[in-house]
Design a protein around this motif. Structure first.
Motif, PDB file in Angstrom:
ATOM      1  N   TRP A  77     -26.560  26.093 -18.268  1.00 49.77           N
ATOM      2  CA  TRP A  77     -25.252  25.459 -18.144  1.00 49.77           C
ATOM      3  C   TRP A  77     -24.466  26.192 -17.064  1.00 49.77           C
ATOM      4  O   TRP A  77     -24.456  27.429 -17.010  1.00 49.77           O
ATOM      5  N   ARG A 114     -20.568  25.718 -14.699  1.00 51.22           N
ATOM      6  CA  ARG A 114     -19.276  25.031 -14.723  1.00 51.22           C
ATOM      7  C   ARG A 114     -18.564  25.208 -13.390  1.00 51.22           C
ATOM      8  O   ARG A 114     -18.814  26.175 -12.666  1.00 51.22           O
ATOM      9  N   GLU A 137     -20.135  28.092 -11.212  1.00 49.62           N
ATOM     10  CA  GLU A 137     -20.547  29.395 -11.721  1.00 49.62           C
ATOM     11  C   GLU A 137     -21.460  29.255 -12.929  1.00 49.62           C
ATOM     12  O   GLU A 137     -21.410  28.284 -13.671  1.00 49.62           O
ATOM     13  N   VAL A 143     -22.950  29.857 -16.569  1.00 50.03           N
ATOM     14  CA  VAL A 143     -22.402  30.023 -17.918  1.00 50.03           C
ATOM     15  C   VAL A 143     -23.455  30.612 -18.856  1.00 50.03           C
ATOM     16  O   VAL A 143     -23.227  31.637 -19.495  1.00 50.03           O
ATOM     17  N   TYR A 188     -25.995  35.033 -21.033  1.00 56.00           N
ATOM     18  CA  TYR A 188     -24.649  34.485 -20.897  1.00 56.00           C
ATOM     19  C   TYR A 188     -23.862  35.211 -19.814  1.00 56.00           C
ATOM     20  O   TYR A 188     -24.080  36.408 -19.566  1.00 56.00           O
ATOM     21  N   SER A 247     -17.980  36.262 -19.266  1.00 57.11           N
ATOM     22  CA  SER A 247     -16.737  35.580 -19.631  1.00 57.11           C
ATOM     23  C   SER A 247     -16.875  34.710 -20.874  1.00 57.11           C
ATOM     24  O   SER A 247     -15.863  34.351 -21.491  1.00 57.11           O
ATOM     25  N   VAL A 248     -18.109  34.370 -21.253  1.00 59.14           N
ATOM     26  CA  VAL A 248     -18.298  33.493 -22.416  1.00 59.14           C
ATOM     27  C   VAL A 248     -19.090  34.170 -23.533  1.00 59.14           C
ATOM     28  O   VAL A 248     -19.236  33.594 -24.618  1.00 59.14           O
ATOM     29  N   MET A 307     -19.329  25.746 -27.916  1.00 62.46           N
ATOM     30  CA  MET A 307     -18.232  26.506 -27.321  1.00 62.46           C
ATOM     31  C   MET A 307     -17.144  26.707 -28.375  1.00 62.46           C
ATOM     32  O   MET A 307     -16.546  25.733 -28.840  1.00 62.46           O
ATOM     33  N   ASP A 318     -11.392  28.140 -19.580  1.00 63.63           N
ATOM     34  CA  ASP A 318     -12.697  27.485 -19.729  1.00 63.63           C
ATOM     35  C   ASP A 318     -12.657  26.049 -19.205  1.00 63.63           C
ATOM     36  O   ASP A 318     -13.696  25.389 -19.156  1.00 63.63           O
ATOM     37  N   TYR A 363     -18.592  20.808 -16.714  1.00 62.54           N
ATOM     38  CA  TYR A 363     -19.775  21.546 -17.148  1.00 62.54           C
ATOM     39  C   TYR A 363     -21.037  20.751 -16.798  1.00 62.54           C
ATOM     40  O   TYR A 363     -21.132  19.552 -17.095  1.00 62.54           O
ATOM     41  N   ARG A 395     -29.502  33.165 -13.009  1.00 64.83           N
ATOM     42  CA  ARG A 395     -28.074  32.877 -12.936  1.00 64.83           C
ATOM     43  C   ARG A 395     -27.703  32.233 -11.604  1.00 64.83           C
ATOM     44  O   ARG A 395     -26.544  31.895 -11.385  1.00 64.83           O
TER      45      ARG A 395
END
Length: 122
Positions: free
Chosen positions: A36, A38, A46, A48, A60, A63-64, A83, A90, A94, A104
């Motif tokens: 994922w 976003r 970026e 996720v 991950y 930030s999440v 989420m 956020d 997405y 990544r």
């Protein structure tokens, strides 16, 4: 024909939850890492989260971490992004993506969906 179709986006208040889904077709889903990403307005896309194809070890973005959970169901060619504890930052479109390596990096992904909008607002 490869297709990735996201769903589950919407408008939610801070602290709320959403569950995104992405259904894949047209490629060997069980052999691909699925991620994922976003993109917020005016910002670059970026990373996720990503889950590997075999033993589904997830990774991950900092930030999440602790708030989002990625999972996959190979029998349904579907990945999910749960989420929780959503924050205004956020807010973004997405995208789900499929790639041959757990990465990544956007450039490592071969297939992309059209995206689903998530808006976190009071």
């Amino acid at each position: 024909q490869v297709q990735l179709v996201e769903s589950g986006g919407g408008v939610v208040q801070p602290g709320g939850s959403l569950r995104l889904s992405c259904v894949a077709s047209g490629f060997e889903f069980g052999y691909y890492a699925m991620g994922w990403f976003r993109q917020a307005p005016g910002k670059e896309r970026e990373f996720v989260a990503v889950v590997s194809w075999g033993r589904p070890n997830p990774y991950y973005a900092d930030s999440v971490k602790g708030r989002f959970t990625i999972s996959r169901d190979n029998s349904k060619n579907t990945i999910y992004l749960q989420m929780d504890s959503l924050k205004p930052e956020d807010t973004a479109v997405y995208y789900c993506a499929g790639g041959s390596s757990v990465s990544r990096q956007i450039s490592e992904y071969d297939y992309w969906g059209q995206g689903t909008q998530v808006t976190v607002v009071s």
